[in-house]
Design a protein around this motif. Structure first.
Motif, PDB file in Angstrom:
ATOM      1  N   LEU A 189       0.834  -1.211   0.000  1.00 31.99           N
ATOM      2  CA  LEU A 189       0.000   0.000   0.000  1.00 31.99           C
ATOM      3  C   LEU A 189       0.866   1.258   0.000  1.00 31.99           C
ATOM      4  N   GLU A 190       0.273   2.327  -0.487  1.00 31.73           N
ATOM      5  CA  GLU A 190       0.955   3.620  -0.466  1.00 31.73           C
ATOM      6  C   GLU A 190       0.213   4.552   0.473  1.00 31.73           C
ATOM      7  N   ASP A 191       0.892   5.602   0.896  1.00 30.69           N
ATOM      8  CA  ASP A 191       0.218   6.599   1.731  1.00 30.69           C
ATOM      9  C   ASP A 191      -1.061   7.061   1.034  1.00 30.69           C
TER      10      ASP A 191
ATOM     11  N   TRP B 271      -3.878   5.284   1.270  1.00 29.96           N
ATOM     12  CA  TRP B 271      -4.550   4.065   0.788  1.00 29.96           C
ATOM     13  C   TRP B 271      -6.056   4.083   1.046  1.00 29.96           C
ATOM     14  N   ASP B 272      -6.510   4.911   1.983  1.00 27.05           N
ATOM     15  CA  ASP B 272      -7.952   4.969   2.287  1.00 27.05           C
ATOM     16  C   ASP B 272      -8.640   6.095   1.515  1.00 27.05           C
ATOM     17  N   ASP B 273      -7.969   6.564   0.440  1.00 27.14           N
ATOM     18  CA  ASP B 273      -8.470   7.691  -0.348  1.00 27.14           C
ATOM     19  C   ASP B 273      -8.379   8.991   0.428  1.00 27.14           C
ATOM     20  N   ASP B 274      -7.678   8.962   1.545  1.00 25.47           N
ATOM     21  CA  ASP B 274      -7.546  10.180   2.333  1.00 25.47           C
ATOM     22  C   ASP B 274      -6.093  10.270   2.805  1.00 25.47           C
ATOM     23  N   ALA B 275      -5.879  10.528   4.065  1.00 26.86           N
ATOM     24  CA  ALA B 275      -4.517  10.814   4.540  1.00 26.86           C
ATOM     25  C   ALA B 275      -3.907   9.648   5.307  1.00 26.86           C
ATOM     26  N   ALA B 276      -4.431   8.440   5.150  1.00 24.87           N
ATOM     27  CA  ALA B 276      -3.887   7.304   5.901  1.00 24.87           C
ATOM     28  C   ALA B 276      -2.434   7.047   5.518  1.00 24.87           C
TER      29      ALA B 276
ATOM     30  N   PRO C 258      -4.285  -2.828   7.294  1.00 23.93           N
ATOM     31  CA  PRO C 258      -3.546  -1.653   7.772  1.00 23.93           C
ATOM     32  C   PRO C 258      -4.415  -0.792   8.681  1.00 23.93           C
ATOM     33  N   THR C 259      -3.767   0.008   9.516  1.00 26.00           N
ATOM     34  CA  THR C 259      -4.515   1.028  10.245  1.00 26.00           C
ATOM     35  C   THR C 259      -4.221   2.383   9.587  1.00 26.00           C
ATOM     36  N   PHE C 260      -4.978   3.379   9.991  1.00 27.44           N
ATOM     37  CA  PHE C 260      -4.817   4.684   9.353  1.00 27.44           C
ATOM     38  C   PHE C 260      -3.484   5.344   9.697  1.00 27.44           C
TER      39      PHE C 260
ATOM     40  N   HIS D 133     -14.121   0.542   3.272  1.00 30.84           N
ATOM     41  CA  HIS D 133     -13.041   0.538   2.275  1.00 30.84           C
ATOM     42  C   HIS D 133     -12.625  -0.906   1.947  1.00 30.84           C
TER      43      HIS D 133
ATOM     44  N   ASN E 280      -9.857  -2.241   1.476  1.00 29.97           N
ATOM     45  CA  ASN E 280      -8.679  -2.736   2.213  1.00 29.97           C
ATOM     46  C   ASN E 280      -9.029  -3.244   3.605  1.00 29.97           C
ATOM     47  N   LEU E 281     -10.271  -3.035   4.018  1.00 33.40           N
ATOM     48  CA  LEU E 281     -10.685  -3.494   5.347  1.00 33.40           C
ATOM     49  C   LEU E 281     -11.653  -4.666   5.242  1.00 33.40           C
TER      50      LEU E 281
ATOM     51  N   GLN F  98     -12.287  -2.338  12.589  1.00 37.12           N
ATOM     52  CA  GLN F  98     -11.690  -1.007  12.439  1.00 37.12           C
ATOM     53  C   GLN F  98     -12.535  -0.118  11.528  1.00 37.12           C
TER      54      GLN F  98
ATOM     55  N   SER G  63     -10.787   7.677  13.303  1.00 38.55           N
ATOM     56  CA  SER G  63      -9.360   7.944  13.537  1.00 38.55           C
ATOM     57  C   SER G  63      -9.205   9.262  14.273  1.00 38.55           C
TER      58      SER G  63
ATOM     59  N   ARG H 190      -7.582  11.564  13.166  1.00 35.72           N
ATOM     60  CA  ARG H 190      -7.703  12.575  12.113  1.00 35.72           C
ATOM     61  C   ARG H 190      -9.154  13.047  11.964  1.00 35.72           C
TER      62      ARG H 190
ATOM     63  N   ASN I 192     -10.609  11.765  -4.627  1.00 37.50           N
ATOM     64  CA  ASN I 192      -9.600  12.086  -3.608  1.00 37.50           C
ATOM     65  C   ASN I 192      -8.667  13.164  -4.161  1.00 37.50           C
ATOM     66  N   PRO I 193      -7.719  13.645  -3.339  1.00 36.66           N
ATOM     67  CA  PRO I 193      -6.830  14.731  -3.805  1.00 36.66           C
ATOM     68  C   PRO I 193      -6.047  14.368  -5.064  1.00 36.66           C
TER      69      PRO I 193
ATOM     70  N   LEU J 134     -13.283   7.763  -5.037  1.00 32.20           N
ATOM     71  CA  LEU J 134     -13.161   7.064  -3.759  1.00 32.20           C
ATOM     72  C   LEU J 134     -13.659   5.639  -3.915  1.00 32.20           C
TER      73      LEU J 134
END
Lengths: 403, 126
Positions: free
Chosen positions: A299-301, A303-308, A339-341, B9, B11-12, B21, B26, B28, B55-56, B61
């Motif tokens: 995974l890359e930074d 990965w949750d479509d946000d800032a995870a 993964p976690t955020f 998501h 990935n979960l 989870q 979070s 955040r 997303n950015p 998403l």
């Protein structure tokens, strides 16, 4: 209570003659240092073999050969190999033998014969009746001869296609023997060796159940071979009974270990078999976990479509180490790994009585959370190492077992 | 009985089951878990709105599907549900986890997840 130490005296012992375009500049690539080491190993091993054959009452040798690299001469790369004259030193004494005593070099002749033995072995393409006979010995002679085979099987590994390595005695003008990069393969074909190689592959065969109670199975392969079938902890329990019936036709994907080019054993990752007319696949818990960790590790930074944050390599490696240990120690099933955020790796075991979660953080610390399904009550343990969480995990495994 | 929809998501999720989870906010998010209120958007509409956003990096998403809890179930775990409409989504609500210790956040997330899992997927990606 004696040992041999090199002295400052030396004599020309041999010349190694490297030929090929790489050596036109009269330089010796460092890649070829392995050839020099292999040469020393081979002559050392041969000197022991010759000594033990001539002294059948002896089981050990008390000498050692030390070679050093002399100047590389022009014409091609032709390094001198010098032999250091050794002194025999006994514990508590400076030296029993003075430097100028002729007897100081009492093994010089033996080493020369060992050198000539190796040269002849190379000259004959690796063939040697003496070596073949010695390999059959079950004692120290057999051991010494295996050491010779092992050493010379490394000859030529650093050579490229078209290059040769010539062996010359100290007084020879031409090469006494010459080898190419294929020499090691030839030796292995002639004598075999104990060297093992491993690769992942799929092997088809028939199950032979040696002892079902002890989970001892082997796989009979179509070429008539039969190899032990090994599995990670608990994996055999996950296979259906019919998959492990004596005579079941299966396809096993796993880590194959080859010895002397022959399949020696197989550690199963997946087993596929026809059950009731359709193929069923069972995967070892470690394999499933490895796949999940590989996904998490890729995974890359964001990965949750946000800032995870994505878990870093060392975190994933630490998770692999801790989870493998816990699964093996407590017989846990494969957890759900994700993964976690904040860049940790989290493993979740949803069970009947207790839900457990283990987080492996980027700084290596661990967090274990146990939640009683019935009451919703929970406890949390923060730990620095796997041993600290192992006891708590053991308790939850016990509770599950009682349920 | 109002349902609150949570996007899960991919990935979960493994083998069609999600991790708890997915219901843990979070730091955040300032410990506020985003959900969509069914009175404003059904599970399918909430899903479609979510995956239409970018997303950015400009990518859509992702969502494996929608799991849902009842507002009354949030009350059972003593969590307030607050409307928090945003520009492109008037259904946006948050389940408030603020004031809970680390372990309590886990326990509430686990219970909400258990409620949702028992209900099954409200909507799944095609």
């Amino acid at each position: 209570l004696s040992q041999t130490v090199p002295s400052s005296r030396s004599e020309l012992f041999a010349r190694l003659h490297f030929e090929g375009r790489r050596f036109d500049d009269h330089a010796l690539p460092l890649d070829l240092m392995g050839e020099l080491l292999a040469y020393q190993q081979a002559v050392r091993a041969a000197s022991r073999l010759v000594f033990l054959l001539e002294n059948p009452h002896r089981r050990r040798v008390s000498f050692e050969l030390f070679l050093s690299l002399g100047p590389v001469r022009g014409g091609s790369a032709l390094p001198d190999i010098n032999r250091l004259i050794v002194q025999e030193v006994r514990a508590g004494q400076q030296s029993l033998l003075p430097d100028d005593d002729d007897d100081d070099d009492k093994y010089g002749v033996l080493f020369a014969r060992a050198r000539d033995f190796i040269s002849k072995l190379v000259h004959d393409g690796g063939e040697s009746d003496l070596l073949r006979r010695s390999l059959g010995d079950r004692q120290h002679v057999g051991s010494a001869s295996r050491a010779v085979v092992s050493a010379v099987s490394h000859f030529g590994q650093g050579l490229w296609e078209g290059e040769t390595l010539g062996l010359r005695g100290p007084t020879s003008d031409g090469d006494d023997a010459k080898l190419t990069r294929d020499f090691g393969d030839a030796v292995r074909r002639l004598y075999g060796s104990d060297e093992e190689s491993e690769q992942d592959e799929t092997v088809a065969g028939t199950i032979r159940a040696s002892n079902r109670d002890l989970n001892i199975y082997s796989l009979a392969t179509p070429d008539g071979g039969r190899v032990p079938l090994e599995a990670p902890p608990l994996f055999f329990k996950q296979l259906t009974r019919s998959m492990l019936d004596d005579g079941s036709e299966v396809e096993v994907r796993g880590r194959a270990t080859y010895r002397n080019g022959k399949l020696h054993r197989l550690l199963a990752f997946d087993v596929k078999a026809a059950v009731d007319g359709r193929f069923e696949l069972r995967r070892a818990p470690d394999t499933v976990m490895s796949d999940q960790l590989a996904t998490v590790g890729s995974l890359e930074d964001g990965w949750d479509d946000d800032a995870a944050k994505a878990p870093l390599g060392p975190t994933v490696s630490r998770a692999r180490e801790v989870l493998t240990s816990l699964m093996s120690r407590h017989g846990l099933p494969c957890p759900f790994v994700y993964p976690t955020f904040d860049g940790a790796v989290r493993a979740e075991w949803p069970m009947r009585q207790v839900n457990a979660v283990l987080e492996v953080h980027a700084d290596g610390t661990l967090k274990l959370i146990l939640v009683q399904v019935r009451t919703g009550r929970g406890e949390q343990l923060n730990a620095a190492n796997a041993d600290e969480v192992a006891d708590a995990v053991g308790r939850f495994v016990d509770e599950e077992g009682r349920a | 009985l109002t349902l609150l929809h949570r996007q899960i998501h991919p990935n979960l999720v493994r083998d069609g089951r999600s991790s708890w989870q997915a219901f843990k906010p979070s730091e955040r998010d300032e410990l506020q878990l985003s959900v969509s209120c069914d009175t404003k958007a059904s599970a399918q509409v909430a899903f479609e709105r979510h995956v239409a956003r970018r997303n950015p990096k400009g990518q859509n998403l992702k969502s494996f599907g929608v799991l849902s809890v009842l507002r009354v179930e949030c009350q059972q775990v003593e969590r307030a549900v607050v409307a928090d409409p945003v520009a492109d989504d008037d259904s946006h609500h948050v389940i408030d986890f603020r004031g809970l210790a680390d372990l309590e956040v886990e326990l509430v997330a686990q219970r909400l997840h258990a409620f949702a899992e028992a209900r099954g997927w409200s909507h799944r990606a095609a």
